[in-house]
Scaffold this motif. Sequence first.
Motif, mmCIF file in Angstrom:
data_model
loop_
_atom_site.group_PDB
_atom_site.id
_atom_site.type_symbol
_atom_site.label_atom_id
_atom_site.label_comp_id
_atom_site.label_asym_id
_atom_site.label_seq_id
_atom_site.Cartn_x
_atom_site.Cartn_y
_atom_site.Cartn_z
ATOM 1 N N ILE A 55 -4.482 -0.421 5.868
ATOM 2 C CA ILE A 55 -3.985 -1.250 6.975
ATOM 3 C C ILE A 55 -4.994 -2.325 7.344
ATOM 4 N N LEU A 56 -6.272 -1.945 7.418
ATOM 5 C CA LEU A 56 -7.295 -2.917 7.797
ATOM 6 C C LEU A 56 -7.548 -3.967 6.720
ATOM 7 N N SER A 57 -7.156 -3.665 5.471
ATOM 8 C CA SER A 57 -7.340 -4.640 4.398
ATOM 9 C C SER A 57 -6.259 -5.726 4.421
ATOM 10 N N GLN A 58 -5.219 -5.532 5.225
ATOM 11 C CA GLN A 58 -4.131 -6.500 5.295
ATOM 12 C C GLN A 58 -4.509 -7.663 6.215
ATOM 13 N N PHE A 128 10.812 3.196 4.387
ATOM 14 C CA PHE A 128 9.600 2.585 3.818
ATOM 15 C C PHE A 128 8.646 3.657 3.314
ATOM 16 N N ALA A 129 8.879 4.915 3.722
ATOM 17 C CA ALA A 129 8.055 6.044 3.275
ATOM 18 C C ALA A 129 8.983 7.201 2.903
ATOM 19 N N ILE A 184 4.314 -2.448 10.436
ATOM 20 C CA ILE A 184 3.416 -1.886 9.425
ATOM 21 C C ILE A 184 3.466 -2.794 8.195
ATOM 22 N N PRO A 185 2.340 -3.049 7.550
ATOM 23 C CA PRO A 185 2.343 -3.897 6.350
ATOM 24 C C PRO A 185 3.378 -3.437 5.336
ATOM 25 N N GLY A 186 4.122 -4.417 4.822
ATOM 26 C CA GLY A 186 5.149 -4.124 3.843
ATOM 27 C C GLY A 186 6.540 -4.036 4.441
ATOM 28 N N LEU A 192 7.751 -11.136 8.558
ATOM 29 C CA LEU A 192 8.208 -12.229 9.410
ATOM 30 C C LEU A 192 7.040 -12.940 10.105
ATOM 31 N N LEU A 193 6.084 -12.150 10.617
ATOM 32 C CA LEU A 193 5.013 -12.727 11.437
ATOM 33 C C LEU A 193 3.706 -12.971 10.690
#
Length: 195
Positions: A55-58, A128-129, A184-186, A192-193
């Motif tokens: 998450i922090l790498s996004q 998504f999971a 959440i990424p992905g 969108l944002l």
Amino acid sequence: MTDISSPKNNDFPSAAQSPIGKLLVIVQPLLGYIFAIGMVALAFSSFGPNVWAYILSQSFTPRAPDWQVFAKLPLVTLIHIGGATSSLVLGGIVLFGPKGTPGHKMMGRIWALTMVTTAFSSFFMKSFAPMLGQFGPIHILSVWTLYSLPRAIWYIRQGDVEGHLKTMRGLYFGLCLAGLMTFIPGRTFYALLFG
């Protein structure tokens, strides 16, 4: 005939509760929050053991919304987003506005319909999971919604305003939680944002 049972004495604490009883009194109001936190943890666990590193790498650099994201979505996803967005706005008005008025009742019925639409449409979307076929942790919230809405209606028809209010608050909190998880990424609102 005279009642010879002893009156309740409010000056002294009632019979000592067992340690488990005392713990339940403390934990019971927190069960909804514990459930919600558990759902988030379960959803995040699908990313693997390095979830926070991922998450922090996004890149979370906000930019102008990319509305083309919606053009690529299937119809069921658009219905789901429309229902969820309507539920979020209308639910806030119903929950924080005056209670018991004709407007409250009408908006509450519309809100229940948008919530059912949101929950029902989610079953036609892949998680998504995914954990069980196309279903994942977020679908548990949909099942909970479809169970809780009739329960909330039953409460108010029985005159249990407190039970109705608690259930509706729980539903709205669950909706907000599910909404946050769309960033959440992905997922759609991340794209969108943040691109």
